[in-house]
Design an enzyme around this catalytic site. Structure first.
Site, PDB file in Angstrom:
ATOM      1  N   HIS A   1       0.717  -0.945 -33.879  1.00 30.62           N
ATOM      2  CA  HIS A   1      -0.225  -1.740 -33.833  1.00 30.62           C
ATOM      3  C   HIS A   1      -0.167  -2.917 -34.157  1.00 30.62           C
ATOM      4  CE1 HIS A   1      -2.535   2.045 -33.048  1.00 30.62           C
ATOM      5  NE2 HIS A   1      -2.406   2.225 -33.997  1.00 30.62           N
TER       6      HIS A   1
ATOM      7  N   HIS B   1      -3.598   4.580 -29.444  1.00 32.92           N
ATOM      8  CA  HIS B   1      -2.777   5.307 -29.923  1.00 32.92           C
ATOM      9  C   HIS B   1      -2.066   6.230 -28.626  1.00 32.92           C
ATOM     10  CE1 HIS B   1      -5.637   4.812 -32.791  1.00 32.92           C
ATOM     11  NE2 HIS B   1      -4.396   4.863 -33.742  1.00 32.92           N
TER      12      HIS B   1
END
Length: 330
Positions: free
Chosen positions: A56, A218
């Protein structure tokens, strides 16, 4: 799979080493862990810890710095860090007045941060926790009970970090974080999936003329697959959904974040931003501040998310307070 890596099993260790070396003036790695923390902590300040799976970037380590996080715990790709690693982060930043954990609402993160908090409490460190759940795309998912935590988490880091830097108590810092969580909403989309190094293949498939609305961070597919639309149409769909969910109306004031998912050119993000601004102006919703860039990505996924944070006098001041975090200067 084409990635600039060595052994897929060592991606995180290699990344953390490089990150720490690049920001050695501010950061240090807690020995034996994948925890990155500030070198200099203000005596007596409430500690602020966040983290989660890798992939991320710049989240979460990019928000370590004066005015934001004191430490970030780096997990494996899209995998929660372990309780013992989080516990080390708590101990590293504790200055005697407690530690606040900022956790995105994914089941593994919530459970592991809770366990780490219990370990710290057993050693006499007071720990509080807030759960960010800004993603309006889903009510529940394979990864969560309730809404997911996505890019709106960055606003929580900023507000809570500024409050802590002011010398506020743990209860006051938690209250500011919870106010932000209550007022922030996000929704995202993708043009392409991403590839987790250990998996070696994309997380889902899209034809050239398809896009996903309501993706997670994700590598999850979205809640709706449809034909690719114009930037204006996509921006309006996401923004209108957020406005409706948040109950925003004429006279309200918001901070706007247009967040790239990893492989979206800034050109496209700025085009989206223009349409979001036009829509908010049409609805007579004022814009306090705008943030455009990559704040919470999903590896090399192409796409973006829109985040709106309804602001008041306190939140505006905390957003404006100084931040020396690498990925969020103010």
């Amino acid at each position: 799979m084409k990635k600039v890596i060595n052994n897929p099993s060592n991606v995180i260790q290699d990344m953390v080493k490089g990150m720490t070396l690049a920001n050695g003036e501010q950061w240090q790695q807690v020995e034996g862990t994948n925890v990155i923390c500030r070198k200099e902590l203000s005596p007596g300040k409430v500690g602020l810890v966040s983290g989660g799976g890798s992939g991320h970037e710049p989240a979460h380590a990019g928000y370590v710095g004066k005015g934001m996080l004191d430490a970030a715990v780096v997990g494996e790709v899209f995998t929660s860090p372990t309780p013992d690693q989080i516990f080390e982060a708590i101990k590293a930043v504790d200055q005697g007045n407690g530690v606040l954990l900022v956790v995105k609402n994914y089941t593994g993160d919530v459970l592991n941060f809770e366990m780490a908090g219990e370990l710290a409490e057993a050693e006499g460190i007071r720990v509080e926790q807030v759960i960010v759940n800004d993603d309006i795309a889903v009510k529940d998912s394979d990864f969560t009970i309730g809404r997911r935590g996505i890019a709106g988490t960055v606003f929580v880091h900023k507000v809570a970090g500024a409050k802590a830097e002011q010398g506020a108590s743990l209860d006051e810092v938690k209250a500011a974080a919870e106010k932000t969580i209550n007022e922030v909403r996000s929704m995202g989309m993708a043009l392409t999936p991403c590839t987790v190094p250990d998996a070696g293949k994309p997380s889902f498939h899209l034809d050239e003329d398809e896009m996903e609305i309501g993706i997670g961070i994700h590598g999850e597919a979205g809640t709706e697959r449809k034909k690719v639309a114009s930037a204006k149409e996509i921006a309006e769909e996401l923004t209108n959904n957020i406005i409706e969910d948040a109950g925003l109306s004429a006279g309200d004031e918001v901070a706007v974040m247009i967040n790239g998912m990893g492989s979206t050119p800034e050109m496209e993000l700025f085009i989206v931003n223009g349409h979001v601004h036009d829509l908010l102006k049409e609805k007579q919703i004022s814009i306090h501040q705008t943030y455009v860039g990559e704040y919470m990505t999903s590896l090399e996924m192409a796409g973006f998310s829109v985040t709106l944070l309804k602001v008041d006098t306190e939140i505006k001041q905390l957003l404006a307070d100084a931040s020396e975090a690498v990925a969020f200067r103010a």
